[in-house]
Design a protein around this motif. Structure first.
Motif, mmCIF file in Angstrom:
data_model
loop_
_atom_site.group_PDB
_atom_site.id
_atom_site.type_symbol
_atom_site.label_atom_id
_atom_site.label_comp_id
_atom_site.label_asym_id
_atom_site.label_seq_id
_atom_site.Cartn_x
_atom_site.Cartn_y
_atom_site.Cartn_z
ATOM 1 N N PRO A 66 0.820 -0.836 0.259
ATOM 2 C CA PRO A 66 0.074 0.294 0.011
ATOM 3 C C PRO A 66 1.042 1.403 -0.260
ATOM 4 N N ASP A 67 1.887 1.073 0.315
ATOM 5 C CA ASP A 67 2.699 2.375 0.096
ATOM 6 C C ASP A 67 3.789 2.872 -0.831
ATOM 7 N N THR A 68 4.384 1.388 -1.661
ATOM 8 C CA THR A 68 5.273 1.439 -2.306
ATOM 9 C C THR A 68 4.654 1.072 -3.847
ATOM 10 N N LEU A 69 3.367 0.011 -3.537
ATOM 11 C CA LEU A 69 2.520 0.053 -5.157
ATOM 12 C C LEU A 69 3.494 -0.468 -5.498
ATOM 13 N N CYS A 70 3.955 -1.819 -5.125
ATOM 14 C CA CYS A 70 4.958 -2.521 -5.367
ATOM 15 C C CYS A 70 5.054 -3.439 -4.702
ATOM 16 N N SER A 71 5.614 -4.906 -5.490
ATOM 17 C CA SER A 71 5.886 -6.931 -5.374
ATOM 18 C C SER A 71 5.837 -7.698 -6.184
ATOM 19 N N THR A 72 6.639 -8.291 -5.258
ATOM 20 C CA THR A 72 7.766 -9.846 -5.883
ATOM 21 C C THR A 72 7.217 -10.448 -5.604
ATOM 22 N N PHE A 73 7.056 -11.861 -6.972
ATOM 23 C CA PHE A 73 7.232 -13.066 -7.133
ATOM 24 C C PHE A 73 8.380 -13.986 -7.531
ATOM 25 N N VAL A 74 9.002 -14.883 -6.877
ATOM 26 C CA VAL A 74 9.345 -15.982 -7.457
ATOM 27 C C VAL A 74 9.607 -17.036 -8.112
ATOM 28 N N LEU A 75 10.078 -17.122 -9.500
ATOM 29 C CA LEU A 75 9.570 -18.428 -10.559
ATOM 30 C C LEU A 75 11.280 -19.522 -9.943
ATOM 31 N N THR A 76 11.054 -20.375 -9.805
ATOM 32 C CA THR A 76 12.267 -21.639 -9.732
ATOM 33 C C THR A 76 11.989 -22.090 -10.606
ATOM 34 N N ASN A 77 12.734 -22.510 -11.011
ATOM 35 C CA ASN A 77 13.269 -24.293 -12.139
ATOM 36 C C ASN A 77 13.873 -25.368 -11.006
ATOM 37 N N THR A 78 12.722 -26.236 -10.743
ATOM 38 C CA THR A 78 13.398 -26.920 -9.776
ATOM 39 C C THR A 78 13.289 -28.682 -11.055
ATOM 40 N N GLY A 79 13.220 -28.834 -12.392
ATOM 41 C CA GLY A 79 13.186 -29.766 -13.237
ATOM 42 C C GLY A 79 15.116 -29.982 -13.227
ATOM 43 N N ASP A 80 14.880 -30.785 -14.029
ATOM 44 C CA ASP A 80 16.318 -31.472 -14.936
ATOM 45 C C ASP A 80 17.088 -30.280 -16.373
ATOM 46 N N TYR A 81 16.201 -29.190 -16.527
ATOM 47 C CA TYR A 81 16.423 -29.209 -17.916
ATOM 48 C C TYR A 81 15.796 -27.965 -18.064
ATOM 49 N N THR A 82 16.255 -27.014 -18.704
ATOM 50 C CA THR A 82 16.570 -25.618 -19.145
ATOM 51 C C THR A 82 14.580 -25.249 -19.419
ATOM 52 N N ALA A 83 14.343 -24.523 -18.718
ATOM 53 C CA ALA A 83 13.374 -23.507 -19.016
ATOM 54 C C ALA A 83 12.995 -22.301 -19.340
ATOM 55 N N PHE A 84 11.300 -21.942 -19.753
ATOM 56 C CA PHE A 84 11.689 -20.316 -20.192
ATOM 57 C C PHE A 84 10.129 -19.640 -19.469
ATOM 58 N N PHE A 85 10.263 -18.623 -19.144
ATOM 59 C CA PHE A 85 9.285 -17.589 -19.103
ATOM 60 C C PHE A 85 8.646 -16.842 -19.724
ATOM 61 N N LYS A 86 7.608 -16.438 -19.591
ATOM 62 C CA LYS A 86 6.681 -14.798 -20.031
ATOM 63 C C LYS A 86 5.304 -14.734 -19.648
ATOM 64 N N ILE A 87 5.657 -13.153 -19.277
ATOM 65 C CA ILE A 87 4.645 -12.624 -18.806
ATOM 66 C C ILE A 87 3.706 -11.456 -19.649
ATOM 67 N N SER A 88 2.443 -11.692 -19.412
ATOM 68 C CA SER A 88 2.157 -10.440 -19.737
ATOM 69 C C SER A 88 0.597 -10.335 -19.435
ATOM 70 N N GLU A 89 -0.269 -9.738 -19.780
ATOM 71 C CA GLU A 89 -1.367 -8.816 -19.216
ATOM 72 C C GLU A 89 -2.080 -9.084 -19.502
ATOM 73 N N GLY A 90 -3.479 -9.832 -18.953
ATOM 74 C CA GLY A 90 -4.344 -9.939 -19.129
ATOM 75 C C GLY A 90 -5.983 -9.166 -19.866
ATOM 76 N N MET A 91 -5.205 -8.024 -18.954
ATOM 77 C CA MET A 91 -5.763 -6.639 -19.618
ATOM 78 C C MET A 91 -5.515 -5.504 -20.112
ATOM 79 N N THR A 92 -5.374 -5.783 -21.530
ATOM 80 C CA THR A 92 -5.219 -3.443 -22.400
ATOM 81 C C THR A 92 -4.803 -2.559 -21.174
ATOM 82 N N ALA A 93 -3.962 -2.182 -21.079
ATOM 83 C CA ALA A 93 -3.918 -0.583 -20.976
ATOM 84 C C ALA A 93 -5.070 0.023 -20.059
#
Length: 353
Positions: free
Chosen positions: A178-205
């Protein structure tokens, strides 16, 4: 499987042909006939149909069995005695028998129009593309044979997400501070090969009033590695008014983020398939923009177009995260950012100057 049967590839040919459905009642419930050490009773060319043209695996965890199956049908009017044998340069494919043992070779007897299920186990000891073939021939007549191709990949990514809340219906939510209007979450690859990720907004600007930033929005993630994703909301007075007018709830959902992640090997395999369903093609076009490193021997996997959807379902995950901000935080911010101009005094009060 859709239940359709196909003629399977002849040794030395480079094309596939589809056969029409065969009439007659399949005898799936009858146990496989015993094998005797003699030639097949059937004469002429080997006439078999199969529910699959290839068996295709996505990413498979190392040292873990993954089974794929198909059904064979004897189209001949006489009994066929068949030898099934595997060949692959990596020694990672095996036939799964009815006794749940694994073998490189198996004998099968089929009555006219009878079906039998053939199961193949993939057990990869090392990462990378795996390929081979299952040869089906008449007993003691190896020159009359057909081939079922096998494609897979050793190593599988597994991306976990931490730092978000999950409600009883398994919906994910992320509260902005509420003070900074910021947040963080963490993505971890626990597998045994390379991963990818992509983040996009589900609503338009336009819908959310704009001003949300995601860093990083996409990345390649090696096994055992983690990345913190920072979410920041910057607001102007107009955006504040828009968001406050949007809902009277104590917590306002300002947008939804879609996190797409999975095996980097599967992303590259899917990127090579140009003829896929339009909806899937749209998703793939976004993923194809990620930077990538070429995977050796990946072109050895002749994945058919028909396997695109199953590869996506097996190896690609999509999460939706609702981003929330407290209404009181926006109201406080409106007070802080409101600027009012007033007239200055023209006279001096209290008798001092």
């Amino acid at each position: 499987s859709s239940g359709k049967f196909y003629t399977i590839q002849l040794q030395g040919t480079g094309s596939w042909s589809t056969s029409s459905s065969v009439s007659g009642t399949p005898q799936n419930s009858r146990p496989t006939s015993p094998i005797s050490p003699c030639n097949s009773i059937a004469e002429g060319g080997l006439q078999l149909a199969c529910t699959h043209k290839q068996l295709v695996w996505g990413g498979c965890h190392l040292q873990q069995r993954v089974v794929k199956s198909c059904s064979l049908k004897n189209l001949n009017s006489q009994r066929e005695k068949l030898r099934l044998s595997l060949s692959d340069p990596h020694n990672c494919f095996k036939i799964l028998t009815e006794k749940k043992t694994v073998e490189c070779e198996m004998l099968v007897s089929l009555q006219p129009m009878e079906n039998c299920q053939v199961s193949v186990v993939m057990l990869a000891a090392s990462p990378g593309p795996k390929w081979g073939h299952l040869t089906i021939s008449r007993f003691n007549q190896p020159q009359d044979k057909k081939v079922l191709l096998l494609y897979g990949f050793g190593g599988k990514a597994h991306v976990n997400i931490e730092g978000v809340m999950t409600d009883p219906e398994q919906h994910m939510w992320l509260y902005l501070d509420p003070d900074t209007l910021c947040s963080t979450f963490v993505l971890t690859n626990t597998g045994d090969y390379t991963a990818f990720f992509k983040i996009s907004e589900g609503m338009t600007a336009t819908t959310v009033g704009g001003g949300l930033s995601v860093s990083p929005p996409e990345q390649i993630l090696e096994p055992g590695h983690s990345v913190s994703v920072d979410i920041n909301l910057s607001v102007t007075p107009d955006r504040l008014e828009y968001l406050l007018a949007k809902s009277s709830q104590k917590a306002i959902c300002i947008t939804r983020l879609t996190v797409t992640s999975g095996d980097e090997s599967t992303r590259q395999r899917l990127g090579r398939l140009s003829r896929v369903q339009p909806k899937l093609a749209e998703k793939l076009s976004q993923l194809n923009q990620l930077p990538s490193t070429s995977i050796p021997d990946l072109d050895q996997l002749g994945d058919p177009y028909a396997c695109a959807e199953s590869l996506w379902l097996e190896d690609i995950c999509e999460w939706t995260i609702g981003v929330l901000v407290e209404r009181s935080a926006l109201e406080a911010l409106r007070l802080d950012t409101s600027i009012k101009f007033v007239d200055l005094a023209t006279t001096v009060l209290h008798g001092w100057s």
